[in-house]
Scaffold this active site. Structure first.
Site, PDB file in Angstrom:
ATOM      1  N   LYS A   1       0.847  -1.190   0.000  1.00 10.66           N
ATOM      2  CA  LYS A   1       0.000   0.000   0.000  1.00 10.66           C
ATOM      3  C   LYS A   1       0.887   1.246   0.000  1.00 10.66           C
ATOM      4  O   LYS A   1       2.065   1.165   0.404  1.00 10.66           O
ATOM      5  CB  LYS A   1      -0.940  -0.018   1.209  1.00 10.66           C
ATOM      6  CG  LYS A   1      -0.221   0.096   2.581  1.00 10.66           C
ATOM      7  CD  LYS A   1      -0.009   1.531   2.963  1.00 10.66           C
ATOM      8  CE  LYS A   1       0.831   1.703   4.200  1.00 10.66           C
ATOM      9  NZ  LYS A   1       1.231   3.077   4.451  1.00 10.66           N
TER      10      LYS A   1
ATOM     11  N   HIS B   1       0.828  -4.510   5.035  1.00 12.86           N
ATOM     12  CA  HIS B   1       1.708  -5.224   5.972  1.00 12.86           C
ATOM     13  C   HIS B   1       1.214  -5.169   7.411  1.00 12.86           C
ATOM     14  O   HIS B   1       1.627  -5.967   8.243  1.00 12.86           O
ATOM     15  CB  HIS B   1       3.138  -4.651   5.894  1.00 12.86           C
ATOM     16  CG  HIS B   1       3.240  -3.206   6.252  1.00 12.86           C
ATOM     17  ND1 HIS B   1       3.317  -2.209   5.314  1.00 12.86           N
ATOM     18  CD2 HIS B   1       3.273  -2.587   7.446  1.00 12.86           C
ATOM     19  CE1 HIS B   1       3.396  -1.041   5.908  1.00 12.86           C
ATOM     20  NE2 HIS B   1       3.384  -1.238   7.209  1.00 12.86           N
TER      21      HIS B   1
ATOM     22  N   GLY C   1      -0.028  -8.274   9.063  1.00 11.45           N
ATOM     23  CA  GLY C   1       0.926  -9.278   9.511  1.00 11.45           C
ATOM     24  C   GLY C   1       1.296  -9.160  10.973  1.00 11.45           C
ATOM     25  O   GLY C   1       1.998 -10.027  11.513  1.00 11.45           O
ATOM     26  N   LYS C   2       0.840  -8.102  11.639  1.00 13.82           N
ATOM     27  CA  LYS C   2       1.139  -7.934  13.057  1.00 13.82           C
ATOM     28  C   LYS C   2       0.429  -9.018  13.877  1.00 13.82           C
ATOM     29  O   LYS C   2      -0.733  -9.338  13.633  1.00 13.82           O
ATOM     30  CB  LYS C   2       0.721  -6.542  13.534  1.00 13.82           C
ATOM     31  CG  LYS C   2       1.615  -5.427  13.004  1.00 13.82           C
ATOM     32  CD  LYS C   2       1.213  -4.094  13.585  1.00 13.82           C
ATOM     33  CE  LYS C   2       2.167  -2.986  13.133  1.00 13.82           C
ATOM     34  NZ  LYS C   2       3.509  -3.142  13.715  1.00 13.82           N
TER      35      LYS C   2
ATOM     36  N   GLU D   1       2.734   6.827  16.896  1.00  7.80           N
ATOM     37  CA  GLU D   1       4.174   6.614  16.805  1.00  7.80           C
ATOM     38  C   GLU D   1       4.879   7.718  17.587  1.00  7.80           C
ATOM     39  O   GLU D   1       4.542   8.901  17.435  1.00  7.80           O
ATOM     40  CB  GLU D   1       4.632   6.635  15.348  1.00  7.80           C
ATOM     41  CG  GLU D   1       4.146   5.452  14.536  1.00  7.80           C
ATOM     42  CD  GLU D   1       4.645   5.480  13.103  1.00  7.80           C
ATOM     43  OE1 GLU D   1       4.834   4.397  12.520  1.00  7.80           O
ATOM     44  OE2 GLU D   1       4.835   6.591  12.558  1.00  7.80           O
TER      45      GLU D   1
ATOM     46  N   ASP E   1      -1.821   7.471   4.484  1.00 10.83           N
ATOM     47  CA  ASP E   1      -0.691   6.625   4.865  1.00 10.83           C
ATOM     48  C   ASP E   1      -1.086   5.568   5.885  1.00 10.83           C
ATOM     49  O   ASP E   1      -0.526   4.469   5.889  1.00 10.83           O
ATOM     50  CB  ASP E   1       0.435   7.489   5.436  1.00 10.83           C
ATOM     51  CG  ASP E   1       1.751   6.729   5.573  1.00 10.83           C
ATOM     52  OD1 ASP E   1       2.124   6.032   4.611  1.00 10.83           O
ATOM     53  OD2 ASP E   1       2.394   6.831   6.629  1.00 10.83           O
TER      54      ASP E   1
ATOM     55  N   HIS F   1      -4.451   0.802   6.951  1.00  9.34           N
ATOM     56  CA  HIS F   1      -4.193   0.050   8.173  1.00  9.34           C
ATOM     57  C   HIS F   1      -5.411   0.009   9.098  1.00  9.34           C
ATOM     58  O   HIS F   1      -5.883  -1.056   9.497  1.00  9.34           O
ATOM     59  CB  HIS F   1      -3.023   0.663   8.951  1.00  9.34           C
ATOM     60  CG  HIS F   1      -1.707   0.590   8.244  1.00  9.34           C
ATOM     61  ND1 HIS F   1      -1.416  -0.365   7.303  1.00  9.34           N
ATOM     62  CD2 HIS F   1      -0.587   1.355   8.355  1.00  9.34           C
ATOM     63  CE1 HIS F   1      -0.184  -0.194   6.861  1.00  9.34           C
ATOM     64  NE2 HIS F   1       0.340   0.845   7.490  1.00  9.34           N
TER      65      HIS F   1
ATOM     66  N   LYS G   1       1.621  10.927  14.410  1.00 10.73           N
ATOM     67  CA  LYS G   1       3.056  10.822  14.648  1.00 10.73           C
ATOM     68  C   LYS G   1       3.454  11.818  15.711  1.00 10.73           C
ATOM     69  O   LYS G   1       2.764  12.820  15.908  1.00 10.73           O
ATOM     70  CB  LYS G   1       3.813  11.116  13.334  1.00 10.73           C
ATOM     71  CG  LYS G   1       3.656  10.003  12.292  1.00 10.73           C
ATOM     72  CD  LYS G   1       4.461  10.335  11.062  1.00 10.73           C
ATOM     73  CE  LYS G   1       4.452   9.193  10.068  1.00 10.73           C
ATOM     74  NZ  LYS G   1       5.200   8.018  10.543  1.00 10.73           N
TER      75      LYS G   1
END
Length: 288
Positions: A102, A132, A135-136, A170, A189, A194, A288
């Protein structure tokens, strides 16, 4: 970057307890080939390297070989790289898979255009669109937590849950990636991929099986029932330097335009209009 530097980076997080013979064997499988996205000669060099490794592994010519081309790249070069792979690296005698990270386009129109362009090069069965975040370990465990637990599934609805909050945070900024990040912002993003993926897994009804298509269909049902987001339910922001000056602000990144209004924080309230979740606010926020 040289091969030695690549190997050093690849093993930088290996612990002291790792067997060095295993590390040596692993590094024999790792090769770094540098090139440009649109130069055919560079991709021919990549093919030669792949073929040399297949010979070393004594699998050259086998129809059971699987070549996975994982494109963790800027979306603007997806088609260029896919074209070069098909023309100069693709091998019809083995199984080929193209994995695309992505974001898959920046809106519906560009996403459809990208699908058309990629589809002209590879069959749908060869293309994998990857988020991705799925995948956590914690995200993967949601399915087991919900559907293997009779108690949770019985109360997983609007009668017992007042609201749901999904938070991505983050403790660091763009750290030199500001130029890339500024093209997308926190919504494209993080939130629309996500967090919507996590929301759909948490909100969906039980699929007929854990097969990819069955899970996808259930997730799609949820996304189609989300009502349009209202402006008054949305909050945007952009981080500044920390009060002690130890962490720079977003615009302190040299790669970020000084007049940027790209959000680095976003929060919104969504409503899933189905029998299970009607009236329950879903608060998703990322920053962030």
């Amino acid at each position: 970057m040289t091969s030695e530097e690549f190997h050093k980076r690849a093993t930088s997080h290996f612990g002291a307890e790792v067997n060095q013979d295993d590390v040596t064997g692993f590094l024999k499988l790792c090769t770094y080939v540098s090139g440009k996205y649109d130069v055919p000669e560079d991709f021919k060099k990549l093919r030669e390297e792949i073929e040399n490794h297949e010979k070393l592994l004594e699998c050259s010519g086998s129809s059971n070989r699987v070549r996975v081309y994982y494109m963790a790249l800027p979306p603007s070069v997806f088609v260029d790289v896919a074209t070069q792979i098909k023309q100069n690296v693709y091998d019809e005698t083995c199984i080929n898979r193209v994995v695309i990270e992505k974001p898959f386009g920046h809106d519906l129109e560009s996403s459809r255009e990208l699908s058309t362009d990629i589809g002209a090069l590879f069959s749908e069965g060869e293309v994998f669109r990857i988020d991705h975040y799925l995948g956590k370990e914690m995200v993967k465990n949601i399915l087991a937590l919900r559907f293997a637990n009779v108690f949770y599934e019985a109360v997983w609805n609007r009668h017992y849950i007042s609201n749901v909050q999904i938070t991505f945070k983050e403790p660091f900024g763009t750290e030199g990636r500001g130029g890339y990040f500024d093209q997308f912002g926190i919504i494209r993003d993080v939130m629309q991929n996500h967090l919507l993926q996590v929301l759909s897994i948490v909100a969906m009804n039980q699929p007929e099986s854990l097969g990819a298509e069955d899970v996808r269909d259930r997730k799609t049902e949820v996304l189609r029932r989300i009502l349009p987001i209202q402006l008054e339910d949305t909050l945007l922001g952009q981080y500044v330097a920390s009060t002690d000056g130890s962490k720079p602000g977003y615009k302190d990144d040299d790669t970020v335009p000084q007049d940027s209004i790209t959000p680095t924080f976003a929060q919104c309230v969504l409503h899933v209009d189905n029998d299970r979740w009607r009236g329950v606010p879903w608060v998703i926020k990322a920053g962030k």
